[in-house]
Design a protein around this motif. Structure first.
Motif, PDB file in Angstrom:
ATOM      1  N   GLY A   1       3.443  31.160  47.311  1.00 35.60           N
ATOM      2  CA  GLY A   1       3.580  32.613  47.227  1.00 35.60           C
ATOM      3  C   GLY A   1       2.822  33.184  46.052  1.00 35.60           C
ATOM      4  N   SER A  19      -4.147  38.176  47.345  1.00 34.81           N
ATOM      5  CA  SER A  19      -3.930  39.525  47.857  1.00 34.81           C
ATOM      6  C   SER A  19      -4.332  40.568  46.820  1.00 34.81           C
ATOM      7  CB  SER A  19      -2.471  39.711  48.257  1.00 34.81           C
ATOM      8  OG  SER A  19      -2.081  38.784  49.248  1.00 34.81           O
ATOM      9  N   TRP A  75       0.488  33.969  53.985  1.00 35.75           N
ATOM     10  CA  TRP A  75       1.773  34.673  54.025  1.00 35.75           C
ATOM     11  C   TRP A  75       2.583  34.279  55.257  1.00 35.75           C
ATOM     12  CZ3 TRP A  75       3.752  36.440  49.892  1.00 35.75           C
ATOM     13  CH2 TRP A  75       2.984  37.046  48.911  1.00 35.75           C
TER      14      TRP A  75
END
Length: 414
Positions: free
Chosen positions: A28, A35, A70
């Motif tokens: 993550g 991102s 994701w």
């Protein structure tokens, strides 16, 4: 660095801490970093340039990898603590696709040689495929021969069992000739057993085939493959050089660096303040540089700076052309170089000598010769006209002189 760390964690998570929730949080973290990188690029270049710009393929590729990351994290959190993850073999394979981010490292200058080798190898794939066909033809013929002569004896063993069927015979011949691994399941040499049990004619045939393939066919294939790989690498270098020569923005950027270097060197020589860290616009920089007349002494000082050499190398100007560069750029022979002469001269010195340069010089000489002939004819015509005028004047003067002499003689007679 982030790409490499992400790849290392993917590899370590395959063996250590299976099912550990911490790997999910680490994934993550990397997904959030990537991102954030995409968001920064969107903010810097704009959505239109990001989606439709020159690097749109890389941008779509990055977005796809982030979406996969994701999705992988979401599925892992949902199935945490159940037996369902074992059924997600396809998802594990998709997860490994994140390693494709390492391809982006090829954009770095340090990996230029690696990229050249990869493109050279890709350029030799066609040769490699045809080499496979060329090798398979004689191997197939030998496999049929062994199948017809030894296949029916496979029950007796002694190496003949390796040629019981045509596919098995072809595989055995391939192992012995190409793979250099010619043993049966017990580790005994196949053709040694065949020659000992069924005659040394098979041993002689094996030696002939091995010599023909090793010293004949393999060497030719390797030579052609290496030649194509080198040609592919050279073609890649030529394409990159052609792209650099056609990139006017790159040339303008390098010329601004060169102008800044000249201004700084001139100010340093005159005892003025340098412009290294000053926020000057290109227009202001060119205004200051255009007022500088580059003397041989100033040009010699600029040449000593390694930045000057690096700029010329980036612009594909050969090192041999920089030795008498000042006299080359001083077109009008004034003893100084202005900014226009410098820019035009460097632009014409970029790249290798091309046939178009020779043709352009030839056309220029032809035009000069034509203009010279026209000028000579015009001058010759004017000279003839002047000659006729002088002769007419000479005759007129002679006539006037005769009349004056006659008049003087009459007066004397009177």
């Amino acid at each position: 660095t982030v790409f490499i760390m992400n790849s290392i964690t993917i590899g370590v998570s395959c063996d250590l801490g299976k099912g550990w929730l911490g790997w999910v949080w680490i994934d993550g973290f990397f997904a959030a970093v990537f991102s954030f990188e995409i968001a920064i690029k969107l903010w810097l270049v704009g959505a239109k340039e990001y989606v439709c710009g020159g690097d749109w393929r890389w941008h779509y590729f990055e977005v796809a990898l982030v979406v996969v990351g994701w999705f992988d994290i979401a599925v892992t959190l949902v199935t945490q603590g159940t037996n369902q993850p074992a059924n997600f073999a396809v998802l594990r394979i998709v997860r490994l696709a994140r390693l494709l981010r390492l391809i982006r490292l090829c954009h770095l200058e340090i990996f230029a040689d690696l990229v050249a080798m990869i493109k050279g190898a890709l350029g030799g794939i066609k040769t490699l495929l045809w080499s496979t066909v060329l090798i398979s033809i004689p191997l197939y013929a030998v496999a049929i021969l062994c199948r017809e002569t030894l296949g029916h004896l496979h029950e007796g063993g002694n190496g003949a069992e390796a040629f019981a069927t045509l596919p098995l015979s072809f595989f055995t011949v391939f192992r012995c000739v190409v793979g250099a691994e010619c043993t049966n399941l017990e580790g005994k040499p196949i053709f040694a057993l065949v020659a000992q049990s069924h005659g040394w004619l098979y041993g002689c045939a094996y030696c002939v085939v091995q010599l023909f393939m090793t010293f004949g066919l393999f060497n030719v294939i390797i030579a052609i493959f290496v030649e194509n790989v080198i040609a592919g690498a050279k073609t890649n270098d030529q394409l990159l050089k052609r792209h650099r020569l056609a990139d006017q923005n790159f040339f303008a950027f390098k010329m601004s660096e060169l102008a800044a270097l000249i201004v700084n060197m001139y100010n340093s020589k005159m005892g003025l303040e340098e412009l290294v860290d000053a926020p000057f616009t290109p227009e202001e920089l060119l205004d200051q540089a255009s007022g500088i007349e580059i003397t041989p002494e100033l040009f010699a000082e600029v040449r000593k700076d390694t930045k000057f050499t690096d700029i010329l190398r980036d612009l594909d100007v050969a090192d041999e052309d920089t030795f008498n560069l000042f006299h080359t750029l001083d077109v009008d022979g004034s003893g100084t170089i202005d900014l226009e002469e410098l820019f035009e001269g460097v632009q014409k010195l970029r790249g290798d000598a091309r046939r178009s340069d020779v043709v352009a010089v030839n056309f220029m000489l032809q035009r000069m010769s034509t203009e010279f002939k026209a000028c000579w004819k015009k001058s010759f015509k004017r000279l003839r006209e002047n000659e006729e005028s002088l002769r007419s004047l000479e005759r007129l003067l002679a006539y006037d002189s005769t009349r004056c002499s006659e008049a003087i003689m009459r007066q004397e007679v009177v």
